[in-house]
Design an enzyme around this catalytic site. Structure first.
Site, PDB file in Angstrom:
ATOM      1  N   ASN A  11       0.881  -1.170   0.000  1.00  0.00           N
ATOM      2  CA  ASN A  11       0.000   0.000   0.000  1.00  0.00           C
ATOM      3  C   ASN A  11       0.920   1.222   0.000  1.00  0.00           C
ATOM      4  O   ASN A  11       1.584   1.494   0.998  1.00  0.00           O
ATOM      5  CB  ASN A  11      -0.868  -0.044   1.246  1.00  0.00           C
ATOM      6  CG  ASN A  11      -2.066   0.874   1.239  1.00  0.00           C
ATOM      7  OD1 ASN A  11      -2.691   1.054   2.270  1.00  0.00           O
ATOM      8  ND2 ASN A  11      -2.424   1.467   0.114  1.00  0.00           N
ATOM      9  N   ASN A  62      -6.395  10.489  -0.929  1.00  0.00           N
ATOM     10  CA  ASN A  62      -6.461   9.260  -1.706  1.00  0.00           C
ATOM     11  C   ASN A  62      -6.074   9.547  -3.154  1.00  0.00           C
ATOM     12  O   ASN A  62      -6.004  10.697  -3.584  1.00  0.00           O
ATOM     13  CB  ASN A  62      -7.873   8.666  -1.657  1.00  0.00           C
ATOM     14  CG  ASN A  62      -8.244   8.155  -0.293  1.00  0.00           C
ATOM     15  OD1 ASN A  62      -7.442   7.499   0.373  1.00  0.00           O
ATOM     16  ND2 ASN A  62      -9.466   8.441   0.138  1.00  0.00           N
ATOM     17  N   CYS A  71      -5.433   6.116   7.878  1.00  0.00           N
ATOM     18  CA  CYS A  71      -4.902   5.030   7.055  1.00  0.00           C
ATOM     19  C   CYS A  71      -3.892   4.264   7.896  1.00  0.00           C
ATOM     20  O   CYS A  71      -2.891   4.834   8.330  1.00  0.00           O
ATOM     21  CB  CYS A  71      -4.258   5.581   5.786  1.00  0.00           C
ATOM     22  SG  CYS A  71      -3.492   4.302   4.764  1.00  0.00           S
ATOM     23  N   GLY A  72      -4.147   2.994   8.117  1.00  0.00           N
ATOM     24  CA  GLY A  72      -3.281   2.193   8.973  1.00  0.00           C
ATOM     25  C   GLY A  72      -1.904   1.955   8.388  1.00  0.00           C
ATOM     26  O   GLY A  72      -0.874   2.131   9.062  1.00  0.00           O
ATOM     27  N   ASN A  73      -1.831   1.535   7.129  1.00  0.00           N
ATOM     28  CA  ASN A  73      -0.527   1.353   6.491  1.00  0.00           C
ATOM     29  C   ASN A  73       0.181   2.683   6.328  1.00  0.00           C
ATOM     30  O   ASN A  73       1.397   2.790   6.498  1.00  0.00           O
ATOM     31  CB  ASN A  73      -0.694   0.679   5.126  1.00  0.00           C
ATOM     32  CG  ASN A  73      -1.129  -0.763   5.249  1.00  0.00           C
ATOM     33  OD1 ASN A  73      -0.627  -1.505   6.084  1.00  0.00           O
ATOM     34  ND2 ASN A  73      -2.071  -1.164   4.423  1.00  0.00           N
ATOM     35  N   HIS A 161     -15.684   0.751   7.264  1.00  0.00           N
ATOM     36  CA  HIS A 161     -15.305  -0.503   6.610  1.00  0.00           C
ATOM     37  C   HIS A 161     -16.465  -1.489   6.600  1.00  0.00           C
ATOM     38  O   HIS A 161     -17.189  -1.642   7.590  1.00  0.00           O
ATOM     39  CB  HIS A 161     -14.124  -1.157   7.329  1.00  0.00           C
ATOM     40  CG  HIS A 161     -12.808  -0.543   6.991  1.00  0.00           C
ATOM     41  ND1 HIS A 161     -12.139  -0.821   5.812  1.00  0.00           N
ATOM     42  CD2 HIS A 161     -12.032   0.344   7.658  1.00  0.00           C
ATOM     43  CE1 HIS A 161     -11.013  -0.138   5.776  1.00  0.00           C
ATOM     44  NE2 HIS A 161     -10.931   0.583   6.882  1.00  0.00           N
ATOM     45  N   ASN A 192     -15.204   1.434   2.604  1.00  0.00           N
ATOM     46  CA  ASN A 192     -14.146   0.521   2.187  1.00  0.00           C
ATOM     47  C   ASN A 192     -14.678  -0.903   2.275  1.00  0.00           C
ATOM     48  O   ASN A 192     -15.443  -1.239   3.191  1.00  0.00           O
ATOM     49  CB  ASN A 192     -12.927   0.666   3.094  1.00  0.00           C
ATOM     50  CG  ASN A 192     -12.300   2.035   3.004  1.00  0.00           C
ATOM     51  OD1 ASN A 192     -11.539   2.323   2.096  1.00  0.00           O
ATOM     52  ND2 ASN A 192     -12.617   2.907   3.960  1.00  0.00           N
ATOM     53  N   GLU A 210     -10.542  -0.359  -1.766  1.00  0.00           N
ATOM     54  CA  GLU A 210     -10.546   0.843  -0.931  1.00  0.00           C
ATOM     55  C   GLU A 210     -11.381   1.962  -1.530  1.00  0.00           C
ATOM     56  O   GLU A 210     -11.292   2.239  -2.732  1.00  0.00           O
ATOM     57  CB  GLU A 210      -9.114   1.353  -0.721  1.00  0.00           C
ATOM     58  CG  GLU A 210      -8.368   0.621   0.375  1.00  0.00           C
ATOM     59  CD  GLU A 210      -7.192   1.415   0.884  1.00  0.00           C
ATOM     60  OE1 GLU A 210      -7.394   2.562   1.351  1.00  0.00           O
ATOM     61  OE2 GLU A 210      -6.067   0.901   0.821  1.00  0.00           O
ATOM     62  N   ARG A 211     -12.156   2.587  -0.673  1.00  0.00           N
ATOM     63  CA  ARG A 211     -12.900   3.785  -1.043  1.00  0.00           C
ATOM     64  C   ARG A 211     -11.910   4.870  -1.469  1.00  0.00           C
ATOM     65  O   ARG A 211     -11.022   5.248  -0.726  1.00  0.00           O
ATOM     66  CB  ARG A 211     -13.721   4.252   0.168  1.00  0.00           C
ATOM     67  CG  ARG A 211     -14.537   5.510  -0.042  1.00  0.00           C
ATOM     68  CD  ARG A 211     -15.195   5.965   1.255  1.00  0.00           C
ATOM     69  NE  ARG A 211     -14.231   6.404   2.263  1.00  0.00           N
ATOM     70  CZ  ARG A 211     -14.546   7.065   3.371  1.00  0.00           C
ATOM     71  NH1 ARG A 211     -15.799   7.346   3.641  1.00  0.00           N
ATOM     72  NH2 ARG A 211     -13.603   7.423   4.224  1.00  0.00           N
ATOM     73  N   CYS A 219      -4.545  -2.943   3.442  1.00  0.00           N
ATOM     74  CA  CYS A 219      -5.257  -1.852   4.110  1.00  0.00           C
ATOM     75  C   CYS A 219      -5.168  -2.089   5.606  1.00  0.00           C
ATOM     76  O   CYS A 219      -5.680  -3.101   6.104  1.00  0.00           O
ATOM     77  CB  CYS A 219      -6.711  -1.791   3.651  1.00  0.00           C
ATOM     78  SG  CYS A 219      -7.672  -0.484   4.461  1.00  0.00           S
ATOM     79  N   GLY A 220      -4.508  -1.174   6.322  1.00  0.00           N
ATOM     80  CA  GLY A 220      -4.319  -1.340   7.756  1.00  0.00           C
ATOM     81  C   GLY A 220      -5.600  -1.202   8.551  1.00  0.00           C
ATOM     82  O   GLY A 220      -5.925  -2.044   9.392  1.00  0.00           O
ATOM     83  N   THR A 221      -6.355  -0.125   8.304  1.00  0.00           N
ATOM     84  CA  THR A 221      -7.628   0.038   9.015  1.00  0.00           C
ATOM     85  C   THR A 221      -8.592  -1.086   8.637  1.00  0.00           C
ATOM     86  O   THR A 221      -9.383  -1.546   9.469  1.00  0.00           O
ATOM     87  CB  THR A 221      -8.263   1.400   8.691  1.00  0.00           C
ATOM     88  OG1 THR A 221      -8.387   1.547   7.278  1.00  0.00           O
ATOM     89  CG2 THR A 221      -7.447   2.543   9.262  1.00  0.00           C
ATOM     90  N   GLY A 222      -8.515  -1.553   7.388  1.00  0.00           N
ATOM     91  CA  GLY A 222      -9.366  -2.663   6.957  1.00  0.00           C
ATOM     92  C   GLY A 222      -8.990  -3.967   7.629  1.00  0.00           C
ATOM     93  O   GLY A 222      -9.854  -4.768   7.999  1.00  0.00           O
TER      94      GLY A 222
END
Length: 272
Positions: A11, A62, A71-73, A161, A192, A210-211, A219-222
């Site tokens: 990502n 984005n 965004c986690g990543n 998500h 997402n 991802e949205r 996707c970290g948050t995902g």
């Protein structure tokens, strides 16, 4: 304008030091920078800007020019960038985002960041917090898209998500149903979409649409959303591994928060 290209498990992000507020990056220019044929190429552009509440403010566009709350990543890459550039030379770095302040705990070896553990905050399951139409929690619900039924849970882990529990969707099907679910009328701010498969060892394999970005490698948050939704359903334990095409994330869901641990890597530096 100098930039650093980084990625978290594929990502990828363009990171720009804008602590002097010198650059006026518009959504249109962010899209141009992210173009993989005529620009630098990335899933998003992150600007490191000053913050009155933390070491830096993380502004993320984005690849379609929309602003992401979290965004986690990306935040793992952002934390490594702050430390190794000398902007925040400490082991735990508070980072302000539109989703609130997140704490990044660095894993160091010979003063190099080999991994980052992020306190992602508590997952929110109520439909008002996602947001999603209706009342109450959105947990193990069946929804329709493209003439097909999907067993899903929805939650907010900094961004909204949808977790689709599946067993064997093809890549073509993910790219077909991902955008249909992203824009499903149940989710007024879009969402997402994560396709999660429960593996025999009770870990997870996750593929994400991802949205604002489309199909991404991670996707970290995902991944946090999938781990929380799967644990809530009893499919996995509250600490599990999320397996992605280029590596793994360790996710731990405590009583108060979700913690995500994973790598962040430099790709290259440049100027534009």
């Amino acid at each position: 304008m100098d930039f650093v290209k980084m990625h978290g498990l594929g990502n990828d992000f363009i990171i720009i030091d804008d602590m002097a507020n010198a650059f006026d990056i518009t959504p249109e220019y962010a899209r141009a920078l992210c173009d993989r044929r005529t620009g630098i190429g990335a899933d998003g552009v992150m600007l490191a800007r000053p913050s009155d509440r933390a070491d830096s403010f993380m502004l993320l566009y984005n690849s379609d020019g929309s602003v992401a709350e979290m965004c986690g990543n990306g935040i793992r890459c952002f934390a490594k960038f702050l430390y190794e550039s000398g902007a925040a030379k400490k082991r735990t770095i508070p980072i302000e985002t539109p989703a609130g302040i997140k704490l990044a705990e660095l894993i160091l070896q010979n003063d190099a960041v080999t991994g980052v553990r992020i306190d992602m905050g508590a997952p929110r399951f109520d439909r008002r917090d996602i947001p999603a139409e209706g009342e109450g929690e959105f947990h193990l619900q069946t929804i329709q898209a493209g003439g097909r039924s999907f067993l899903c849970s929805a939650l907010n882990t900094g961004v909204p998500h949808l977790v689709v529990f599946e067993d064997g969707l093809t890549e073509e099907e993910i790219c077909r149903y991902g955008p249909l679910l992203e824009t499903h009328p149940l989710f007024p701010a879009k969402i997402n979409v994560n396709f999660a498969r429960i593996l025999p060892d009770r870990t997870l394999s996750v593929r994400t649409w991802e949205r604002g970005c489309g199909r991404t490698l991670a996707c970290g948050t995902g991944s946090c959303a999938c781990a929380a939704a799967a644990a809530k359903a009893g499919y996995t334990h509250r600490q599990t591994v999320v397996r992605l095409p280029l590596g793994e994330l360790m996710i731990q869901w405590t009583d108060d928060s979700i913690f995500m641990t994973g790598p962040a890597e430099f790709s290259f530096r440049g100027s534009i």
